[in-house]
Design a protein around this motif. Structure first.
Motif, PDB file in Angstrom:
ATOM      1  N   ALA A 182     -12.705  47.636  64.593  1.00 38.41           N
ATOM      2  CA  ALA A 182     -11.296  47.938  64.305  1.00 38.41           C
ATOM      3  C   ALA A 182     -10.505  46.653  64.060  1.00 38.41           C
ATOM      4  N   LEU A 183     -10.728  45.639  64.885  1.00 37.60           N
ATOM      5  CA  LEU A 183     -10.031  44.364  64.704  1.00 37.60           C
ATOM      6  C   LEU A 183     -10.391  43.725  63.368  1.00 37.60           C
ATOM      7  N   ASN A 184     -11.662  43.803  62.999  1.00 36.39           N
ATOM      8  CA  ASN A 184     -12.067  43.199  61.739  1.00 36.39           C
ATOM      9  C   ASN A 184     -11.398  43.864  60.546  1.00 36.39           C
ATOM     10  N   LEU A 185     -11.239  45.166  60.597  1.00 33.39           N
ATOM     11  CA  LEU A 185     -10.561  45.852  59.502  1.00 33.39           C
ATOM     12  C   LEU A 185      -9.082  45.463  59.455  1.00 33.39           C
ATOM     13  N   LEU A 186      -8.474  45.278  60.628  1.00 35.04           N
ATOM     14  CA  LEU A 186      -7.090  44.809  60.678  1.00 35.04           C
ATOM     15  C   LEU A 186      -6.997  43.385  60.137  1.00 35.04           C
ATOM     16  N   PHE A 187      -7.884  42.514  60.591  1.00 40.24           N
ATOM     17  CA  PHE A 187      -7.874  41.129  60.125  1.00 40.24           C
ATOM     18  C   PHE A 187      -8.167  41.060  58.631  1.00 40.24           C
ATOM     19  N   LEU A 188      -9.038  41.935  58.143  1.00 43.61           N
ATOM     20  CA  LEU A 188      -9.359  41.959  56.724  1.00 43.61           C
ATOM     21  C   LEU A 188      -8.119  42.274  55.899  1.00 43.61           C
ATOM     22  N   HIS A 189      -7.329  43.241  56.367  1.00 44.97           N
ATOM     23  CA  HIS A 189      -6.091  43.572  55.659  1.00 44.97           C
ATOM     24  C   HIS A 189      -5.142  42.383  55.642  1.00 44.97           C
ATOM     25  N   ARG A 190      -5.008  41.697  56.762  1.00 51.32           N
ATOM     26  CA  ARG A 190      -4.138  40.526  56.825  1.00 51.32           C
ATOM     27  C   ARG A 190      -4.679  39.391  55.951  1.00 51.32           C
ATOM     28  N   PHE A 191      -5.982  39.269  55.898  1.00 49.99           N
ATOM     29  CA  PHE A 191      -6.619  38.246  55.062  1.00 49.99           C
ATOM     30  C   PHE A 191      -6.325  38.496  53.582  1.00 49.99           C
ATOM     31  N   LEU A 192      -6.469  39.729  53.154  1.00 45.83           N
ATOM     32  CA  LEU A 192      -6.286  40.070  51.748  1.00 45.83           C
ATOM     33  C   LEU A 192      -4.835  39.954  51.312  1.00 45.83           C
ATOM     34  N   THR A 193      -3.917  40.114  52.263  1.00 43.09           N
ATOM     35  CA  THR A 193      -2.494  40.035  51.924  1.00 43.09           C
ATOM     36  C   THR A 193      -1.887  38.672  52.256  1.00 43.09           C
ATOM     37  N   GLY A 194      -2.737  37.676  52.507  1.00 43.15           N
ATOM     38  CA  GLY A 194      -2.264  36.310  52.685  1.00 43.15           C
ATOM     39  C   GLY A 194      -1.636  36.008  54.006  1.00 43.15           C
ATOM     40  N   GLN A 195      -1.912  36.825  55.046  1.00 45.36           N
ATOM     41  CA  GLN A 195      -1.302  36.594  56.355  1.00 45.36           C
ATOM     42  C   GLN A 195      -2.241  35.907  57.352  1.00 45.36           C
ATOM     43  N   PHE A 196      -3.519  35.791  57.017  1.00 38.93           N
ATOM     44  CA  PHE A 196      -4.499  35.302  57.982  1.00 38.93           C
ATOM     45  C   PHE A 196      -5.639  34.619  57.218  1.00 38.93           C
TER      46      PHE A 196
END
Length: 375
Positions: free
Chosen positions: A359-373
């Motif tokens: 679950a965390l990886n999917l959250l981090f993936l979204h932040r990664f793709l949108t330039g937040q992480f």
């Protein structure tokens, strides 16, 4: 009963079938979800080439040209070790019609699948379901989604896996040295893998000087290539340290030795920010250090290398890199499970970590793709 029956059915398959299926399944999930999220968010650029991936892509396309100026944070090409971009460039030369991103992601998929297969061989005396749990754990640790991005961690995982396998098999020191060469050419923390392997080589082969020197040279060859690249690029074999400190000064506001340790203590114990993904990595540093200590009963050399790789970068690295740093600590995870796997609560905890980690990886993936992480 169901677990035992399933385990027996899996045991009839080729030994590589389970790790290959797990590797392709989890990375495939990250890729599909990531592409869907990127399309939904309207990401115009290649979705898995962001942050460090942009540097890797630039190096793969144009090499380490001295004309590349550091970015606003002081980050420059010397900070990025040559194995991943060099491998992508080589493969892209063989397959010029295949997009660069596809070549890189394909390379990472192969690296992860081979790494999991090697890990599976390291614990081949475990039941199939325990080996599957270990593989799933390695691919769902917080930040593991970067294995499916245009990043270098997948190759480091492969190098670390080969090193662990070779050191656990005394007659396969050549495999361990090959793993050390891969790790040393891929990321700064590969230095710990190189040191551990060379130390074992010296102890075991000191009575055969030529073989000892040859194996040690193989283990250090990847790191030697990095030093040569830095020397040619910036006039110093240790240019990557300067760029790391420059980035630390930019991200943390303070540079020099101990910057990450000071920020870590302040951020975790004084002013924590749970919304920042990097802090999740920082919070588990003591836990992973504890796992490395537990792994001491499994293999002292590997546990010591893992403990050093956990603690020493806090003195010289920047805090945001901690989640990715913790991914490659195979000896800590394998060794701790090897010691604790006979206890039922261990696998309850592992199952919870896998579920929460996914679950965390999917959250981090979204932040990664949108330039937040940055991962």
């Amino acid at each position: 009963m169901l677990t035992v029956a399933t385990s027996r059915r899996v045991e009839r398959l080729p030994w590589w079938a389970q790790p290959v299926a797990i590797g392709c399944g989890v990375l495939g999930l990250y890729l599909v979800v990531g592409a869907t999220l990127a399309a939904h968010a309207g990401v115009a650029h290649a979705p898995f080439i962001s942050w460090d991936g942009l540097w890797y892509a630039r190096i793969a396309q144009h090499g380490y040209a001295p004309g590349y100026a550091p970015d606003q944070g002081g980050q420059g090409p010397a900070a990025f070790f040559p194995l991943f971009p060099g491998s992508v460039a080589f493969l892209h030369g063989l397959l010029p019609t295949v997009p660069l991103q596809t070549v890189g992601l394909g390379l990472n998929l192969v690296a992860v699948v081979v790494a999991l297969s090697v890990v599976d061989r390291c614990v081949r005396d475990w039941p199939a379901w325990q080996r599957a749990g270990l593989c799933l754990l390695l691919l769902t640790l917080p930040g593991a989604f970067v294995y499916a991005a245009f990043y270098s961690e997948a190759l480091f995982l492969l190098g670390a896996a080969l090193a662990v396998y070779g050191l656990r098999q005394p007659h396969r020191l050549g495999v361990a040295c090959t793993g050390a060469a891969i790790a040393g050419a891929d990321r700064p923390t590969g230095v710990f893998v190189v040191l551990a392997v060379v130390a074992v080589v010296v102890v075991r082969e000191h009575d055969r000087p030529r073989r000892c020197a040859g194996l040690a040279a193989l283990a250090g060859s990847g790191l030697a290539a990095v030093l040569a690249v830095d020397w040619a690029l910036a006039g110093s074999p240790f240019a990557f340290l300067g760029t790391e400190h420059a980035w630390a000064r930019f991200t943390l506001g303070q540079g020099g030795p101990g910057n990450a340790l000071r920020t870590y203590v302040g951020a975790v114990f004084v002013n924590p920010h749970p919304a920042q993904p990097a802090m999740w990595g920082a919070l588990v540093v003591p836990l992973v250090a504890g796992l490395a200590v537990v792994a001491w009963r499994w293999d002292r050399v590997l546990a010591t290398a893992a403990l050093g790789a956990v603690l020493l970068p806090l003195y010289v690295e920047e805090l945001p890199s901690i989640p990715r740093l913790l991914l490659g600590l195979l000896p800590a995870y394998i060794g701790a499970l090897a010691v604790l796997r006979s206890r039922r609560p261990t696998w309850v905890i592992v199952g919870a970590v896998i579920t929460g980690g996914l679950a965390l990886n999917l959250l981090f993936l979204h932040r990664f793709l949108t330039g937040q992480f940055a991962g």
